[in-house]
Design an enzyme around this catalytic site. Structure first.
Site, mmCIF file in Angstrom:
data_model
loop_
_atom_site.group_PDB
_atom_site.id
_atom_site.type_symbol
_atom_site.label_atom_id
_atom_site.label_comp_id
_atom_site.label_asym_id
_atom_site.label_seq_id
_atom_site.Cartn_x
_atom_site.Cartn_y
_atom_site.Cartn_z
ATOM 1 N N ARG A 35 0.811 -1.224 0.000
ATOM 2 C CA ARG A 35 0.000 0.000 0.000
ATOM 3 C C ARG A 35 0.841 1.268 0.000
ATOM 4 O O ARG A 35 0.693 2.119 -0.865
ATOM 5 C CB ARG A 35 -0.911 -0.040 1.240
ATOM 6 C CG ARG A 35 -1.935 1.059 1.354
ATOM 7 C CD ARG A 35 -2.892 0.730 2.490
ATOM 8 N NE ARG A 35 -2.174 0.501 3.733
ATOM 9 C CZ ARG A 35 -1.947 1.428 4.673
ATOM 10 N NH1 ARG A 35 -2.407 2.648 4.512
ATOM 11 N NH2 ARG A 35 -1.292 1.127 5.771
ATOM 12 N N TYR A 156 -11.744 -10.472 11.391
ATOM 13 C CA TYR A 156 -10.464 -10.969 10.848
ATOM 14 C C TYR A 156 -10.520 -12.490 10.702
ATOM 15 O O TYR A 156 -10.177 -13.037 9.655
ATOM 16 C CB TYR A 156 -9.342 -10.544 11.789
ATOM 17 C CG TYR A 156 -7.960 -10.989 11.379
ATOM 18 C CD1 TYR A 156 -7.265 -10.334 10.371
ATOM 19 C CD2 TYR A 156 -7.331 -12.058 12.020
ATOM 20 C CE1 TYR A 156 -5.976 -10.729 10.014
ATOM 21 C CE2 TYR A 156 -6.052 -12.460 11.675
ATOM 22 C CZ TYR A 156 -5.375 -11.793 10.670
ATOM 23 O OH TYR A 156 -4.102 -12.188 10.314
HETATM 24 N N1 LIG Z 1 1.927 -11.365 12.108
HETATM 25 C C1 LIG Z 1 1.095 -12.340 12.467
HETATM 26 O O1 LIG Z 1 1.077 -12.765 13.623
HETATM 27 C C2 LIG Z 1 0.202 -12.984 11.455
HETATM 28 C C3 LIG Z 1 -0.417 -14.188 11.808
HETATM 29 C C4 LIG Z 1 -1.268 -14.801 10.888
HETATM 30 C C5 LIG Z 1 -1.469 -14.242 9.655
HETATM 31 N N2 LIG Z 1 -0.867 -13.057 9.332
HETATM 32 C C6 LIG Z 1 -1.127 -12.525 8.013
HETATM 33 O O2 LIG Z 1 0.104 -12.347 7.337
HETATM 34 C C7 LIG Z 1 -0.047 -11.356 6.333
HETATM 35 C C8 LIG Z 1 1.119 -10.404 6.419
HETATM 36 O O3 LIG Z 1 1.095 -9.734 7.661
HETATM 37 P P1 LIG Z 1 2.406 -9.394 8.500
HETATM 38 O O4 LIG Z 1 2.264 -10.020 9.820
HETATM 39 O O5 LIG Z 1 3.619 -9.665 7.689
HETATM 40 O O6 LIG Z 1 2.174 -7.822 8.750
HETATM 41 P P2 LIG Z 1 2.843 -6.523 8.136
HETATM 42 O O7 LIG Z 1 4.314 -6.558 8.328
HETATM 43 O O8 LIG Z 1 2.060 -5.407 8.708
HETATM 44 O O9 LIG Z 1 2.565 -6.648 6.579
HETATM 45 C C9 LIG Z 1 1.326 -6.391 5.991
HETATM 46 C C10 LIG Z 1 1.579 -6.104 4.527
HETATM 47 O O10 LIG Z 1 0.322 -5.966 3.853
HETATM 48 C C11 LIG Z 1 0.291 -4.692 3.213
HETATM 49 N N3 LIG Z 1 -1.058 -4.166 3.149
HETATM 50 C C12 LIG Z 1 -1.948 -3.990 4.146
HETATM 51 N N4 LIG Z 1 -3.081 -3.444 3.688
HETATM 52 C C13 LIG Z 1 -2.895 -3.270 2.350
HETATM 53 C C14 LIG Z 1 -3.695 -2.753 1.314
HETATM 54 N N5 LIG Z 1 -4.958 -2.280 1.525
HETATM 55 N N6 LIG Z 1 -3.187 -2.720 0.067
HETATM 56 C C15 LIG Z 1 -1.946 -3.168 -0.174
HETATM 57 N N7 LIG Z 1 -1.142 -3.681 0.759
HETATM 58 C C16 LIG Z 1 -1.615 -3.729 2.013
HETATM 59 C C17 LIG Z 1 1.191 -3.823 4.054
HETATM 60 O O11 LIG Z 1 1.580 -2.645 3.365
HETATM 61 P P3 LIG Z 1 1.488 -1.238 4.149
HETATM 62 O O12 LIG Z 1 2.349 -1.395 5.383
HETATM 63 O O13 LIG Z 1 1.959 -0.219 3.193
HETATM 64 O O14 LIG Z 1 0.019 -1.107 4.520
HETATM 65 C C18 LIG Z 1 2.337 -4.789 4.337
HETATM 66 O O15 LIG Z 1 3.177 -4.888 3.224
HETATM 67 C C19 LIG Z 1 -1.406 -10.714 6.565
HETATM 68 O O16 LIG Z 1 -2.338 -11.260 5.637
HETATM 69 C C20 LIG Z 1 -1.770 -11.154 7.971
HETATM 70 O O17 LIG Z 1 -3.152 -11.204 8.167
HETATM 71 C C21 LIG Z 1 -0.024 -12.420 10.209
#
Ligand SMILES: NC(=O)c1ccc[n+]([C@@H]2O[C@H](COP(=O)([O-])OP(=O)(O)OC[C@H]3O[C@@H](n4cnc5c(N)ncnc54)[C@H](OP(=O)(O)O)[C@@H]3O)[C@@H](O)[C@H]2O)c1
Length: 249
Positions: A35, A156
């Site tokens: 984003r 979520y």
């Molecule tokens: N961390 C956990 O504990 C965990 C556990 C289970 C699943 N997940 C899943 O893993 C995935 C990645 O999350 P993460 O933990 O790595 O968190 P993160 O570091 O916050 O990464 C999220 C990524 O998604 C992008 N993003 C969010 N909203 C967006 C939008 N509307 N359009 C385009 N890009 C968008 C963010 O870009 P920006 O920063 O520019 O918004 C960032 O690159 C997510 O689907 C999350 O639900 C995470």
């Protein structure tokens, strides 16, 4: 044309960035999308510094036009797609009594609807890769809360259950096309997304983004006759049990 190419969403930090590094290391040319443009550019520069062939395209992937633009840029630059990683996502905790409609829509659009639209937009390239080597791969980042619903994270959890369900459906629909899909279902991973809980669950006790990337390496090495519908990554003993106490504070 690149020998192998991948598109990774949500690749500017956390799990997506770790997967992008893994795919670069494995020889894939990369389109990375997220984003916020400045954050994404910094992440893409880091990947290029490692010697990988990378283009970055910023956009709100809850938006259909932005999704089409990312896929068009990928097609133009690389002309093929072997691995699609639908990873962009947001998590917003709220009790059911006080749900904010805007937050409901944001999570639905980013975590779930975008995945349907990315599949559709990528079908011509995925079908071509499936015909060529019978192992085109789509990886969808779900969550352990897509396996077991979580209090306070109900919306979520519902989107992530949807991700797992859609992954299962795609495996039935696209098997004959040589396109395999896998849902990743992690518990707490040490990324910016879990900063809100780190006072209760230390970052050192969480799953590492590289653990998830190693799961992707395994998927890249499975033979065409083997599909892995889901991988769960859990902290020893569970982990998400900390959430209600976080909410209570
Ligand atoms: N961390 C956990 O504990 C965990 C556990 C289970 C699943 N997940 C899943 O893993 C995935 C990645 O999350 P993460 O933990 O790595 O968190 P993160 O570091 O916050 O990464 C999220 C990524 O998604 C992008 N993003 C969010 N909203 C967006 C939008 N509307 N359009 C385009 N890009 C968008 C963010 O870009 P920006 O920063 O520019 O918004 C960032 O690159 C997510 O689907 C999350 O639900 C995470």
């Amino acid at each position: 044309m690149a020998r192998r190419a991948a598109l990774v969403t949500g690749a500017s930090s956390g799990i997506g960035l770790a997967i992008a590094h893994l795919l670069g290391e494995e020889g894939y040319a990369l389109t990375v999308a997220a984003r916020r443009p400045v954050k994404l550019e910094a992440a893409a520069d880091g990947l290029r510094d490692c010697g990988y062939d990378v283009q970055h395209v910023a956009g709100d992937l809850g938006d259909e036009d932005a999704i089409e633009a990312v896929v068009a840029a990928h097609t133009e630059r690389f002309g093929r797609l072997d691995v699609l990683v639908n990873n962009a996502g947001v998590g917003m905790g709220e009790p059911v009594d006080g749900l904010t409609t805007r937050k409901v829509d944001l999570q639905m659009a980013t975590n779930l609807r975008s995945i349907f639209l990315f599949y559709r937009a990528c079908m011509p390239l995925l079908r071509a890769a499936g015909t060529e080597h019978s192992s085109a791969l789509v990886i969808n980042t779900a969550s352990i809360s897509g396996v077991r619903g979580e209090a306070w994270l109900g919306v979520y959890s519902a989107t992530k259950h949807g991700v797992i369900g859609y992954t299962q459906a795609m495996n039935k629909e696209l098997a004959a096309a040589g396109i395999k899909s896998t849902a990743l279902a992690p518990g707490f991973v040490d990324t910016p997304m879990t900063d809100f809980v780190k006072a209760h669950v230390p970052a050192e006790a969480m799953i590492r983004p590289q653990d998830i990337a190693e799961g992707v390496r395994f998927l890249l090495r499975t033979s065409p006759g083997c599909v892995v519908p889901e991988i769960r990554f859990e902290q020893p003993g569970g982990g998400l049990d900390a959430l209600p106490s976080v909410h209570d504070t």
